[in-house]
Design a protein around this motif. Sequence first.
Motif, PDB file in Angstrom:
ATOM      1  N   LEU A   1      87.201  51.824  18.420  1.00 17.70           N
ATOM      2  CA  LEU A   1      86.360  51.024  17.535  1.00 17.70           C
ATOM      3  C   LEU A   1      85.125  50.534  18.297  1.00 17.70           C
ATOM      4  CD1 LEU A   1      88.933  48.882  15.504  1.00 17.70           C
ATOM      5  CD2 LEU A   1      87.283  50.490  14.562  1.00 17.70           C
ATOM      6  N   GLY A   2      85.328  50.168  19.563  1.00 16.87           N
ATOM      7  CA  GLY A   2      84.205  49.719  20.385  1.00 16.87           C
ATOM      8  C   GLY A   2      83.147  50.803  20.512  1.00 16.87           C
ATOM      9  N   LEU A   3      83.606  52.022  20.611  1.00 20.09           N
ATOM     10  CA  LEU A   3      82.662  53.145  20.696  1.00 20.09           C
ATOM     11  C   LEU A   3      81.861  53.266  19.395  1.00 20.09           C
ATOM     12  CD1 LEU A   3      82.149  55.167  22.953  1.00 20.09           C
ATOM     13  CD2 LEU A   3      83.625  56.798  21.751  1.00 20.09           C
ATOM     14  N   ILE A   4      82.571  53.080  18.268  1.00 15.06           N
ATOM     15  CA  ILE A   4      81.877  53.139  16.965  1.00 15.06           C
ATOM     16  C   ILE A   4      80.829  52.032  16.878  1.00 15.06           C
ATOM     17  CG2 ILE A   4      82.209  52.785  14.489  1.00 15.06           C
ATOM     18  CD1 ILE A   4      84.907  54.211  14.761  1.00 15.06           C
ATOM     19  N   VAL A   5      81.224  50.819  17.289  1.00 18.09           N
ATOM     20  CA  VAL A   5      80.264  49.707  17.288  1.00 18.09           C
ATOM     21  C   VAL A   5      79.045  50.089  18.116  1.00 18.09           C
ATOM     22  CG1 VAL A   5      79.894  47.297  17.958  1.00 18.09           C
ATOM     23  CG2 VAL A   5      82.080  47.977  16.977  1.00 18.09           C
ATOM     24  N   THR A   6      79.289  50.688  19.273  1.00 16.83           N
ATOM     25  CA  THR A   6      78.194  51.052  20.173  1.00 16.83           C
ATOM     26  C   THR A   6      77.215  52.018  19.499  1.00 16.83           C
ATOM     27  OG1 THR A   6      79.774  50.888  21.972  1.00 16.83           O
ATOM     28  CG2 THR A   6      77.653  51.903  22.482  1.00 16.83           C
ATOM     29  N   TYR A   7      77.754  53.112  18.987  1.00 20.45           N
ATOM     30  CA  TYR A   7      76.882  54.116  18.358  1.00 20.45           C
ATOM     31  C   TYR A   7      76.111  53.510  17.182  1.00 20.45           C
ATOM     32  CZ  TYR A   7      78.340  58.291  20.893  1.00 20.45           C
ATOM     33  OH  TYR A   7      78.521  59.240  21.855  1.00 20.45           O
ATOM     34  N   ALA A   8      76.834  52.764  16.345  1.00 18.00           N
ATOM     35  CA  ALA A   8      76.184  52.225  15.150  1.00 18.00           C
ATOM     36  C   ALA A   8      75.107  51.223  15.535  1.00 18.00           C
ATOM     37  CB  ALA A   8      77.227  51.573  14.249  1.00 18.00           C
ATOM     38  N   MET A   9      75.386  50.426  16.553  1.00 17.42           N
ATOM     39  CA  MET A   9      74.401  49.425  16.983  1.00 17.42           C
ATOM     40  C   MET A   9      73.157  50.110  17.539  1.00 17.42           C
ATOM     41  SD  MET A   9      74.011  46.233  16.878  1.00 17.42           S
ATOM     42  CE  MET A   9      72.987  44.933  17.561  1.00 17.42           C
ATOM     43  N   VAL A  10      73.366  51.187  18.291  1.00 17.91           N
ATOM     44  CA  VAL A  10      72.221  51.929  18.836  1.00 17.91           C
ATOM     45  C   VAL A  10      71.385  52.488  17.687  1.00 17.91           C
ATOM     46  CG1 VAL A  10      71.548  54.007  20.090  1.00 17.91           C
ATOM     47  CG2 VAL A  10      73.298  52.492  21.035  1.00 17.91           C
ATOM     48  N   VAL A  11      72.050  53.078  16.698  1.00 17.58           N
ATOM     49  CA  VAL A  11      71.314  53.630  15.552  1.00 17.58           C
ATOM     50  C   VAL A  11      70.579  52.514  14.818  1.00 17.58           C
ATOM     51  CG1 VAL A  11      71.550  54.800  13.333  1.00 17.58           C
ATOM     52  CG2 VAL A  11      72.894  55.574  15.289  1.00 17.58           C
ATOM     53  N   ASN A  12      71.260  51.360  14.654  1.00 13.50           N
ATOM     54  CA  ASN A  12      70.639  50.242  13.948  1.00 13.50           C
ATOM     55  C   ASN A  12      69.362  49.785  14.654  1.00 13.50           C
ATOM     56  OD1 ASN A  12      70.444  47.989  12.133  1.00 13.50           O
ATOM     57  ND2 ASN A  12      71.126  46.735  13.834  1.00 13.50           N
ATOM     58  N   VAL A  13      69.460  49.596  15.974  1.00 17.72           N
ATOM     59  CA  VAL A  13      68.280  49.148  16.723  1.00 17.72           C
ATOM     60  C   VAL A  13      67.187  50.204  16.642  1.00 17.72           C
ATOM     61  CG1 VAL A  13      67.438  48.612  19.033  1.00 17.72           C
ATOM     62  CG2 VAL A  13      69.570  47.605  18.224  1.00 17.72           C
ATOM     63  N   PHE A  14      67.583  51.458  16.722  1.00 18.33           N
ATOM     64  CA  PHE A  14      66.604  52.550  16.599  1.00 18.33           C
ATOM     65  C   PHE A  14      65.857  52.454  15.263  1.00 18.33           C
ATOM     66  CE2 PHE A  14      65.822  56.929  15.036  1.00 18.33           C
ATOM     67  CZ  PHE A  14      64.890  57.323  15.985  1.00 18.33           C
ATOM     68  N   LEU A  15      66.618  52.237  14.192  1.00 24.71           N
ATOM     69  CA  LEU A  15      65.984  52.174  12.873  1.00 24.71           C
ATOM     70  C   LEU A  15      65.071  50.951  12.751  1.00 24.71           C
ATOM     71  CD1 LEU A  15      68.941  53.319  10.601  1.00 24.71           C
ATOM     72  CD2 LEU A  15      66.865  54.591  11.144  1.00 24.71           C
ATOM     73  N   VAL A  16      65.480  49.826  13.358  1.00 27.12           N
ATOM     74  CA  VAL A  16      64.614  48.647  13.344  1.00 27.12           C
ATOM     75  C   VAL A  16      63.301  48.964  14.058  1.00 27.12           C
ATOM     76  CG1 VAL A  16      64.367  46.280  14.187  1.00 27.12           C
ATOM     77  CG2 VAL A  16      66.523  47.011  13.198  1.00 27.12           C
ATOM     78  N   LEU A  17      63.402  49.683  15.182  1.00 23.96           N
ATOM     79  CA  LEU A  17      62.187  50.028  15.917  1.00 23.96           C
ATOM     80  C   LEU A  17      61.299  50.959  15.092  1.00 23.96           C
ATOM     81  CD1 LEU A  17      63.685  50.482  19.511  1.00 23.96           C
ATOM     82  CD2 LEU A  17      62.338  48.569  18.631  1.00 23.96           C
ATOM     83  N   MET A  18      61.901  51.868  14.322  1.00 24.20           N
ATOM     84  CA  MET A  18      61.128  52.738  13.416  1.00 24.20           C
ATOM     85  C   MET A  18      60.317  51.897  12.453  1.00 24.20           C
ATOM     86  SD  MET A  18      61.936  55.824  14.196  1.00 24.20           S
ATOM     87  CE  MET A  18      61.866  55.089  15.803  1.00 24.20           C
ATOM     88  N   GLU A  19      61.017  50.895  11.898  1.00 19.77           N
ATOM     89  CA  GLU A  19      60.398  50.003  10.933  1.00 19.77           C
ATOM     90  C   GLU A  19      59.195  49.285  11.571  1.00 19.77           C
ATOM     91  OE1 GLU A  19      62.193  49.339   7.632  1.00 19.77           O
ATOM     92  OE2 GLU A  19      60.029  49.137   7.447  1.00 19.77           O
ATOM     93  N   LEU A  20      59.438  48.787  12.806  1.00 16.71           N
ATOM     94  CA  LEU A  20      58.382  48.052  13.495  1.00 16.71           C
ATOM     95  C   LEU A  20      57.195  48.964  13.792  1.00 16.71           C
ATOM     96  CD1 LEU A  20      60.505  45.863  15.919  1.00 16.71           C
ATOM     97  CD2 LEU A  20      59.221  45.117  13.914  1.00 16.71           C
ATOM     98  N   PHE A  21      57.470  50.205  14.181  1.00 14.62           N
ATOM     99  CA  PHE A  21      56.357  51.116  14.475  1.00 14.62           C
ATOM    100  C   PHE A  21      55.494  51.321  13.241  1.00 14.62           C
ATOM    101  CE2 PHE A  21      54.526  55.313  14.036  1.00 14.62           C
ATOM    102  CZ  PHE A  21      53.657  55.314  15.129  1.00 14.62           C
ATOM    103  N   THR A  22      56.148  51.694  12.131  1.00 18.30           N
ATOM    104  CA  THR A  22      55.390  51.981  10.910  1.00 18.30           C
ATOM    105  C   THR A  22      54.559  50.764  10.497  1.00 18.30           C
ATOM    106  OG1 THR A  22      57.203  53.396  10.235  1.00 18.30           O
ATOM    107  CG2 THR A  22      55.615  52.813   8.542  1.00 18.30           C
ATOM    108  N   THR A  23      55.197  49.601  10.577  1.00 14.91           N
ATOM    109  CA  THR A  23      54.525  48.391  10.133  1.00 14.91           C
ATOM    110  C   THR A  23      53.318  48.067  11.002  1.00 14.91           C
ATOM    111  OG1 THR A  23      56.609  47.533   9.317  1.00 14.91           O
ATOM    112  CG2 THR A  23      54.858  45.940   9.689  1.00 14.91           C
ATOM    113  N   PHE A  24      53.531  48.067  12.311  1.00  9.34           N
ATOM    114  CA  PHE A  24      52.457  47.570  13.176  1.00  9.34           C
ATOM    115  C   PHE A  24      51.438  48.641  13.522  1.00  9.34           C
ATOM    116  CE2 PHE A  24      55.494  44.179  13.606  1.00  9.34           C
ATOM    117  CZ  PHE A  24      54.645  43.092  13.494  1.00  9.34           C
ATOM    118  N   TYR A  25      51.820  49.920  13.572  1.00 12.37           N
ATOM    119  CA  TYR A  25      50.819  50.943  13.866  1.00 12.37           C
ATOM    120  C   TYR A  25      49.919  51.146  12.657  1.00 12.37           C
ATOM    121  CZ  TYR A  25      48.679  54.907  16.141  1.00 12.37           C
ATOM    122  OH  TYR A  25      47.774  55.737  16.716  1.00 12.37           O
TER     123      TYR A  25
END
Lengths: 143, 258, 387
Positions: free
Chosen positions: C238-262
Motif C-alpha cells: 500500500l505504501g508503494l501505491i501511495v508513493t506512485y499516486a503521490m508522485v503522479v499527483n504532484v506531477f499533475l499539480v506542476l502541469m497545472e502550474l506551468f500552464t497557468t503561469f507560462y
Amino acid sequence: MRDRVWITLGLIVFLVGITYPIWFNNAAGVRAEAPVLRKPVKGPNCVAPLEYMRASHMELLTAWRDEVVRQGNRRFVAFDGRTYTMSLSKTCLDCHDNRAEFCDRCHSYAGVSPYCWDCHVDPRQARTVRAWAGRPQAEGWAR
Amino acid sequence: MSMDRKTFLKLGGCGLAAAVAGNKLAGLVQIAGGQSAPGEKTLRASRWAMVIDTRKCQRADGCDACIRACHEAHNVPSIPDPRREIKWAWKDRFEHAFPELETSPLPGDVRERQVLLLCNHCANPPCVRVCPTRATWKRQSDGIVMMDWHRCIGCRYCVAACPYGSRSFNWFDPRPYIRNMHAEYPTRTRGVVEKCTFCEERLAEGRLPACVEACPEKALVFGDAADPNSEVSQLLREQFALRRKPELGTEPQVFYLL
Amino acid sequence: MFMFEKAIVGSRRYWVWVACLLGLIVAGLLAYLRQLSYGLGITGLSRDVTWGLYIAQFTFLVGVAASAVMVVLPYYLHNFKVFGKVTILGEMLAISAVTMCMLFILVDMGQPARVWNVVLHPTPNSIMFWDMISLGGYLILNAIIALVTLRAERNAVAPPGWVKPLILLSIPWAISIHTVTAFLYSGLPGRPFWLTAVMAPRFLASAFSSGPALLILLCMIMRRVTWFDVGREPIQKLGLIVTYAMVVNVFLVLMELFTTFYSGIPEHRRHFEFLFVGYQGQAQLVPWMWTSVGLAVLALLLLLVPRYRHNDRLLAVACVATFISLWIDKGLGLIVGGFVPTPLGTVAQYFPTLLETLITLGVWAFGLLLITIFYKITLSVREALAY
C-alpha cells in the motif's frame, strides 16, 4: 428467561406511552370539534365545485402553480365558465379574506402544515408586517 | 354543478396527471373541470433582451430608481451584511462589470461609470445546465431564464456556475428584512436561490419590467432581440454594444452601450 | 444477517471510543438542528463563497471512497493474494466514506426536505444528477460486496460466483465516482480555477494516495489496539501505491502550474496567487497552502527513499503528511480557491464558523463510527475463525 419480566414491563410502558393522548383526552372529556370556517365574502362561487374544493383544493393549487410558474399561463376558465387569474394571494385570498379563520383553522384541525405561506403573502399579514418591518435585526448566529 | 363527486375526484387525483400529459401538446391543462389559458394581455417576444445605455445612467445624485423599483416589486429584502445580500439588480464599478477590460485604456469617463448589473438571461445559460431539478430553466418561448422557488433544493450549483454573480441565496429567512412586504408577489423562503426574471409576472400583465419603467433617464430599453423592428434591435444595429464575458459562450441578452 | 450483534460486544476501550464518537455525533446533530431552523446563515459561507467546508469534505471523501479500488483491483484482477486481508477493509472504508459524502451533500442543502426533487425531476444535463447515480450505485455495490464476502469468510467458503461481476463492475465505477465529481467543477465556464481537463486525473491521483494512506494508518491502529495484524507486506505494498499516486499527483499539480503561469492568463493566475501569495491583500489561505506544500515534500521524501518507506514509523509519518497535505489541498484550497477571486474580480473571505465545524465533525464522527463498527464486525468474524 429472567428478562421476560423486563421485556413485558418495557412493552407495557411503551404501549401506555404511545396511547397516552387517546386515553388522556378521553378521560379529560376533550371532544374533537369540527372547525367552523369563515365564509367567503363574495358569495358562493368558487373556482371549482364545492365538493372538489373541500377534498382536492391542494391538487388544484398545485396544478395552478405549475401552470403559472412553469407554463406561464395565468388565466383559468372554471367549470362554470367564469374566468379567474390563477393566484393564491390575489384570487383565493380575495374571497377567503381571512386566512387564519379559513385556511389555518382547518389545516391545524387536520394536523397539516402546508408551506404556502413561507413565501406567499397574505394581504392582511402584509399590512401588519409593514408596521414593524424595516428595522434592522441582529443576524444572531452568523459570524 | 354538472359533475358528480366521483368525477371531480378522478379529475383531481390520478386523473390530473393524465390530463396534464394529454394537454401538454396544447400547452393547456384541465383542472377540476376548468382549463388554464394564456393571459390575454401578455407581452410576447421570441427573445427578450435589454439594452442599458451607461451614458444616460450617470446622474450625479446616484440615482437608483430602477433597483428600488425592482426590489420593491419583488419583495427583495434589504440585508445590511453585504456577504448575505440578496440583489436582483445592483450597480457596480465598470471594472467589476467588465473585469477583462481592467487594464485596457478606455475613453472619457467610461472607467468611472457605475454599471447596472442583473441576470443576463443568457441564451446559453450555465446555471440552467447545472441545475439538478430544473428549478431554473430557460423558457423556450421567449428566452427568459426562469426560477421555480417551489422546486429549488438550495444546492447553490447555479450560483457557482453563474459567471456574473447574478444569483443570490437566502442564507436565512428574508422576511424580517423586507421593507414593504406586499401580497402581489411572493417572498422567498430561506434556503433557495433567487434572481431577476425580467419581470415575467409584469410581462404577463402587459407591463414592461419595473426597472425599465422606473428609469427617469430612459436608459433601459427592453424588447425583442429577434424582431428586427424592435427598439432593441435598432439600437444594437446603430451602436456598438458590449456584453459581459462574451468569450464564455453564454450569449448574454443584456447589452451595454458605452 | 448483518452480523451487527458482533458490534455490541466489546472491550471497555471500544465502548469509550464509541461513546466519544456518539458525543461528537450528538453535538453535530444539535448544531444541525440550529442550521435547519435558522438556515445556512450559521455557516461562514457568503454570496461570493457559496460552497465551503461541507462540499470540500464531500469532494475529499469521494476520493477516499474511490481509493478502495487500489486494493480491489490488484486482489481481484491480478489475484494479488497479499491484499487478501485488507480488501474488505478497503471496501468498508469506501462504504463509510460514501455515506459521509451523502451526509455532507445533505447538510449543505438549503432545502434538505426537497432532496427527493432530484429524483422526481431527473435532469441528465446536470452533473449533480450523475453524481447522485454514481455515488448511490457505488454505495450499493460496495455494501453488497462487503457483506457477501464477509459472510463467505465467516462460513469459510468461497464467495458466491455472482458477486464476481459486481466486484469487477465496482472497479470502473470507483473511477467514475471521482471523475464525475471532478466534472462538477471542471465544466463551469465562469470559474477558471476549476476549468481544467487535468481536474479528474488529479482528483484520482490525490485520491489514490490519500485513501491508501488512510488505510495504512487504520491497519497500523488496528495492529496496536486489537489482536489483528494485517501483516507487513500489505502495508508496504500500500505504501508503494501511495508513493506512485503521490508522485503522479504532484506531477499533475506542476502541469497545472506551468500552464497557468507560462500562459500568464490573469483569470487563471490570480486564483493561484490568492492561494499561495495572497491577492489584493487577502492571504487567509496562504499559511495553509504552504503547509500543504511542505507536508507534500516531506511525504515524498519519506516515500521515495526506500530505506525510509520500509521503516514502519516513517511510513506512518509519511501517510499522515500525505493525508493532511491532500486534505488541505482538496478540502480547503480547491473549493475556496475556485470562488476567490470572484468572477467580478473581487476578493471575499471565508472562515468556517463554530457550528459549521461542529456539523462537519459530527459527520466525520458518524463515518468513523461506521468504520469502527464495520472493522469490529470483521475482526470478530476473523477472531472466531482463528480459534
